[in-house]
Design a protein around this motif. Sequence first.
Motif, PDB file in Angstrom:
ATOM      1  N   PRO A  22       0.914  -1.140  -0.135  1.00 49.07           N
ATOM      2  CA  PRO A  22      -0.182   0.056   0.013  1.00 49.07           C
ATOM      3  C   PRO A  22       0.843   1.143  -0.033  1.00 49.07           C
ATOM      4  O   PRO A  22       0.421   2.227  -0.692  1.00 49.07           O
ATOM      5  CB  PRO A  22      -0.790  -0.071   1.370  1.00 49.07           C
ATOM      6  CG  PRO A  22      -1.055  -1.678   1.490  1.00 49.07           C
ATOM      7  CD  PRO A  22       0.228  -2.113   0.868  1.00 49.07           C
ATOM      8  N   ARG A  23       1.908   1.598   0.858  1.00 46.71           N
ATOM      9  CA  ARG A  23       2.699   2.638   0.773  1.00 46.71           C
ATOM     10  C   ARG A  23       3.164   3.001  -0.724  1.00 46.71           C
ATOM     11  O   ARG A  23       3.209   4.117  -0.914  1.00 46.71           O
ATOM     12  CB  ARG A  23       3.920   2.364   1.540  1.00 46.71           C
ATOM     13  CG  ARG A  23       4.564   3.639   2.188  1.00 46.71           C
ATOM     14  CD  ARG A  23       5.921   3.470   2.673  1.00 46.71           C
ATOM     15  NE  ARG A  23       6.937   3.025   1.856  1.00 46.71           N
ATOM     16  CZ  ARG A  23       8.095   2.602   2.506  1.00 46.71           C
ATOM     17  NH1 ARG A  23       8.436   2.882   3.740  1.00 46.71           N
ATOM     18  NH2 ARG A  23       8.963   2.335   1.525  1.00 46.71           N
ATOM     19  N   ASP A  26       0.454   4.423  -2.634  1.00 45.21           N
ATOM     20  CA  ASP A  26      -0.468   5.606  -2.020  1.00 45.21           C
ATOM     21  C   ASP A  26      -0.490   6.587  -3.131  1.00 45.21           C
ATOM     22  O   ASP A  26      -1.358   7.319  -3.180  1.00 45.21           O
ATOM     23  CB  ASP A  26       0.014   6.178  -0.916  1.00 45.21           C
ATOM     24  CG  ASP A  26       0.047   5.161   0.260  1.00 45.21           C
ATOM     25  OD1 ASP A  26      -1.129   4.397   0.237  1.00 45.21           O
ATOM     26  OD2 ASP A  26       0.340   5.318   1.598  1.00 45.21           O
ATOM     27  N   ALA A 107      -4.710  12.498  -2.487  1.00 42.62           N
ATOM     28  CA  ALA A 107      -3.329  11.851  -2.537  1.00 42.62           C
ATOM     29  C   ALA A 107      -2.592  13.169  -3.573  1.00 42.62           C
ATOM     30  O   ALA A 107      -1.466  13.080  -3.101  1.00 42.62           O
ATOM     31  CB  ALA A 107      -3.284  10.703  -3.315  1.00 42.62           C
ATOM     32  N   ARG A 110      -1.946  16.187  -1.076  1.00 43.77           N
ATOM     33  CA  ARG A 110      -1.153  15.780  -0.306  1.00 43.77           C
ATOM     34  C   ARG A 110       0.459  15.813  -0.824  1.00 43.77           C
ATOM     35  O   ARG A 110       1.309  16.489  -0.179  1.00 43.77           O
ATOM     36  CB  ARG A 110      -1.339  14.630   0.516  1.00 43.77           C
ATOM     37  CG  ARG A 110      -0.513  14.295   1.570  1.00 43.77           C
ATOM     38  CD  ARG A 110      -0.974  12.810   2.290  1.00 43.77           C
ATOM     39  NE  ARG A 110      -0.951  11.677   1.406  1.00 43.77           N
ATOM     40  CZ  ARG A 110      -2.167  11.234   1.037  1.00 43.77           C
ATOM     41  NH1 ARG A 110      -3.284  11.785   1.323  1.00 43.77           N
ATOM     42  NH2 ARG A 110      -2.355  10.347   0.323  1.00 43.77           N
ATOM     43  N   GLU A 159       7.725   3.254  -6.649  1.00 42.53           N
ATOM     44  CA  GLU A 159       7.306   4.461  -5.757  1.00 42.53           C
ATOM     45  C   GLU A 159       8.075   5.894  -6.166  1.00 42.53           C
ATOM     46  O   GLU A 159       7.542   6.829  -6.369  1.00 42.53           O
ATOM     47  CB  GLU A 159       7.624   4.375  -4.282  1.00 42.53           C
ATOM     48  CG  GLU A 159       7.092   5.547  -3.467  1.00 42.53           C
ATOM     49  CD  GLU A 159       7.426   5.387  -1.838  1.00 42.53           C
ATOM     50  OE1 GLU A 159       7.246   6.278  -1.184  1.00 42.53           O
ATOM     51  OE2 GLU A 159       7.885   4.123  -1.557  1.00 42.53           O
TER      52      GLU A 159
END
Length: 293
Positions: A22-23, A26, A107, A110, A159
């Motif tokens: 999940p990280r 995100d 998201a 943020r 990521e």
Amino acid sequence: MSRYQDIYPSDPLIRSGDIVRPRAADILGLEYFEAEPATMPTLVFDEHHILFNLRDEPQRVENWRDGTHRDFKFRKNEVVVTPAGVESGWRWHGTSKCIVVTILPAALDRFSKQELGLLLGDAQLHDKPQFEDADLTGAAVMLLDALRDRRPGYEVMYESLARVFVVKLLQSYGLERAAVREFGSGFTAAHYKRVLDFLADNFGKPISVEQIAREAGMSAAHFSRLFKETIGETPHQFLTGFRIERAREMLADRERPMIDIALACGFADQPHFSRTFSRLTGQSPLEFRNTEA
């Protein structure tokens, strides 16, 4: 409003949510389709969605968005940006070969605030029905390749590439209340991918910022500044996090000694590895291994 993923007419061949933790997911989600002709209903969606056409031949596509109907040829490397809250529906007249990137507005907001110091406007993204953007397409393809290859450290790579993708998206299509920082015209997604590949191949060895900067073709000072602005971490912090992610994977092998994992991940000794692991994860390596069992 609906989620875009809820009305896909067929299952994707690749879905980031099934692959990365999940990280790592995100920031954005990615699905890849090679699907037969189909129709998607006209709805208003919770997410921004960005479509990339990878077919070599132009394809006939129809799109309904906020009451306007378009019947057009969707060409290779063309992109469609549909912001959240825009009513949209599709009909594909040929077999699709398409990347769909979805981003929740919260998201994106943020990320823009925390990573770029940027305040987005209420609309966040321009509504762009069809355009060509080779750089943004290249960033999306690199995300897809990271999920396909799943080489060691691919979650860190995903990521990081997601961050590059969002920066490029905001630079060109963001609606901001303050100026977006320049990512640097000479620091493309391809340059960044070379850096990530270098780290994946060499994370177990001593690595200097100068070595990493050479992969991007930049001076150490210039590279460090751009890297920090884009990723939100210094190159050293990022490399340390990369090593810890690889260590987490190695800890799944319960027979592998801690000292072996420490040295394989580029740490000088086991105490240094344990201190760093605990600081970044909140658990000792042994606690993490027992929790994951």
